[in-house]
Design a protein around this motif. Structure first.
Motif, PDB file in Angstrom:
ATOM      1  N   ILE A 105       0.964  -1.300  -0.126  1.00  0.00           N
ATOM      2  CA  ILE A 105       0.067   0.028  -0.119  1.00  0.00           C
ATOM      3  C   ILE A 105       1.010   1.297   0.010  1.00  0.00           C
ATOM      4  CG2 ILE A 105      -1.554   1.316   1.397  1.00  0.00           C
ATOM      5  CD1 ILE A 105      -2.824  -1.345   2.355  1.00  0.00           C
ATOM      6  N   CYS A 106       1.920   1.235   0.715  1.00  0.00           N
ATOM      7  CA  CYS A 106       2.606   2.476   1.023  1.00  0.00           C
ATOM      8  C   CYS A 106       3.880   2.534  -0.128  1.00  0.00           C
ATOM      9  CB  CYS A 106       3.346   2.225   2.447  1.00  0.00           C
ATOM     10  SG  CYS A 106       2.070   2.624   3.470  1.00  0.00           S
ATOM     11  N   GLY A 107       4.140   1.644  -0.912  1.00  0.00           N
ATOM     12  CA  GLY A 107       5.004   2.014  -2.141  1.00  0.00           C
ATOM     13  C   GLY A 107       6.461   1.323  -1.642  1.00  0.00           C
ATOM     14  N   PHE A 108       6.671   0.679  -0.719  1.00  0.00           N
ATOM     15  CA  PHE A 108       7.966   0.197  -0.475  1.00  0.00           C
ATOM     16  C   PHE A 108       8.290  -0.949  -1.375  1.00  0.00           C
ATOM     17  CE2 PHE A 108       7.032   2.592   3.338  1.00  0.00           C
ATOM     18  CZ  PHE A 108       8.091   3.042   3.668  1.00  0.00           C
ATOM     19  N   SER A 109       9.830  -1.012  -1.696  1.00  0.00           N
ATOM     20  CA  SER A 109      10.071  -2.110  -2.763  1.00  0.00           C
ATOM     21  C   SER A 109      10.099  -3.427  -2.117  1.00  0.00           C
ATOM     22  CB  SER A 109      11.423  -1.810  -3.311  1.00  0.00           C
ATOM     23  OG  SER A 109      12.470  -1.613  -2.035  1.00  0.00           O
ATOM     24  N   ASP A 110      10.264  -3.684  -0.774  1.00  0.00           N
ATOM     25  CA  ASP A 110      10.251  -5.183  -0.237  1.00  0.00           C
ATOM     26  C   ASP A 110      10.425  -4.984   1.196  1.00  0.00           C
ATOM     27  OD1 ASP A 110      13.330  -5.190   0.638  1.00  0.00           O
ATOM     28  OD2 ASP A 110      13.588  -5.097  -1.508  1.00  0.00           O
ATOM     29  N   GLU A 111      10.071  -5.923   1.994  1.00  0.00           N
ATOM     30  CA  GLU A 111      10.338  -5.986   3.449  1.00  0.00           C
ATOM     31  C   GLU A 111      11.616  -5.668   3.999  1.00  0.00           C
ATOM     32  OE1 GLU A 111       8.531  -8.989   6.952  1.00  0.00           O
ATOM     33  OE2 GLU A 111       8.154  -9.418   4.905  1.00  0.00           O
ATOM     34  N   SER A 112      12.666  -5.933   3.484  1.00  0.00           N
ATOM     35  CA  SER A 112      13.866  -5.611   4.235  1.00  0.00           C
ATOM     36  C   SER A 112      13.965  -4.303   4.226  1.00  0.00           C
ATOM     37  CB  SER A 112      15.091  -6.512   3.766  1.00  0.00           C
ATOM     38  OG  SER A 112      15.296  -6.084   2.326  1.00  0.00           O
ATOM     39  N   ASN A 113      13.708  -3.532   2.819  1.00  0.00           N
ATOM     40  CA  ASN A 113      13.957  -2.281   2.671  1.00  0.00           C
ATOM     41  C   ASN A 113      13.095  -1.614   3.772  1.00  0.00           C
ATOM     42  OD1 ASN A 113      13.999   0.335   1.703  1.00  0.00           O
ATOM     43  ND2 ASN A 113      13.058  -0.071  -0.256  1.00  0.00           N
ATOM     44  N   PHE A 114      11.759  -1.639   3.662  1.00  0.00           N
ATOM     45  CA  PHE A 114      10.843  -1.161   4.604  1.00  0.00           C
ATOM     46  C   PHE A 114      11.129  -1.188   6.086  1.00  0.00           C
ATOM     47  CE2 PHE A 114       7.032  -1.848   7.356  1.00  0.00           C
ATOM     48  CZ  PHE A 114       6.447  -0.529   7.289  1.00  0.00           C
ATOM     49  N   SER A 115      11.475  -2.462   6.447  1.00  0.00           N
ATOM     50  CA  SER A 115      11.828  -2.695   8.022  1.00  0.00           C
ATOM     51  C   SER A 115      13.341  -1.997   8.471  1.00  0.00           C
ATOM     52  CB  SER A 115      12.253  -4.274   8.308  1.00  0.00           C
ATOM     53  OG  SER A 115      11.046  -4.894   7.948  1.00  0.00           O
ATOM     54  N   ARG A 116      14.291  -1.790   7.393  1.00  0.00           N
ATOM     55  CA  ARG A 116      15.355  -1.140   7.570  1.00  0.00           C
ATOM     56  C   ARG A 116      15.153   0.427   7.820  1.00  0.00           C
ATOM     57  NH1 ARG A 116      17.632  -2.447   3.633  1.00  0.00           N
ATOM     58  NH2 ARG A 116      17.383  -0.647   2.307  1.00  0.00           N
ATOM     59  N   THR A 117      14.293   0.637   6.844  1.00  0.00           N
ATOM     60  CA  THR A 117      13.996   2.417   6.737  1.00  0.00           C
ATOM     61  C   THR A 117      13.333   2.677   8.035  1.00  0.00           C
ATOM     62  OG1 THR A 117      14.156   2.165   4.369  1.00  0.00           O
ATOM     63  CG2 THR A 117      12.914   4.222   5.266  1.00  0.00           C
TER      64      THR A 117
END
Length: 133
Positions: A105-117
């Motif tokens: 929904i929020c436009g992040f590329s993947d789970e690791s990118n999202f979690s890290r950011t």
């Protein structure tokens, strides 16, 4: 980091309500930046390319990046990321959507990118954030 994130959210809300408090003069650069801010805030899940945006506004990518940072204090990608994180925090605290759904929904590329950011900017993992809200 949590305080910084909350302050950013407060300033974005204040800017939405009273943009005249933040802008000294209305010129074409200011209009471009205001339009981009609105686009980022309303369409944060989209993939934006600085080269495409600069062509659309008939300015160079470096000029667009420069005026955006001068007016907002953020690089365009930082502002977009702030919009995405704000939406993610809202979804984490107000819905039972899975992390994967929120990422999409929020436009992040993947789970690791999202979690890290998320951890870097908010100071805790998305799961930890969900537990305390």
């Amino acid at each position: 980091k949590v305080l910084s994130s909350m302050l950013t959210q407060l300033l974005v809300c204040l800017y939405r309500l009273r943009p005249e408090l933040f802008l000294a003069d209305e010129n074409s650069n200011t209009e471009i930046v205001r339009e981009l801010q609105t686009r980022f805030e309303q369409n944060y899940s989209e993939r934006f390319a600085l080269s495409r945006l600069s062509a659309e506004y008939h300015v160079s990518a470096s000029h667009l990046s420069h005026i955006f940072k001068n007016i907002t204090g953020y690089a365009p990608i930082e502002y977009l990321m702030s919009c995405r994180l704000s939406a993610a925090k809202n979804l984490l605290s107000t819905t039972d959507k899975s992390i994967k759904e929120i990422i999409d929904i929020c436009g992040f590329s993947d789970e690791s990118n999202f979690s890290r950011t998320f951890k870097e900017k908010v100071g805790m993992t998305p799961t930890e954030f969900r537990k305390i809200t």
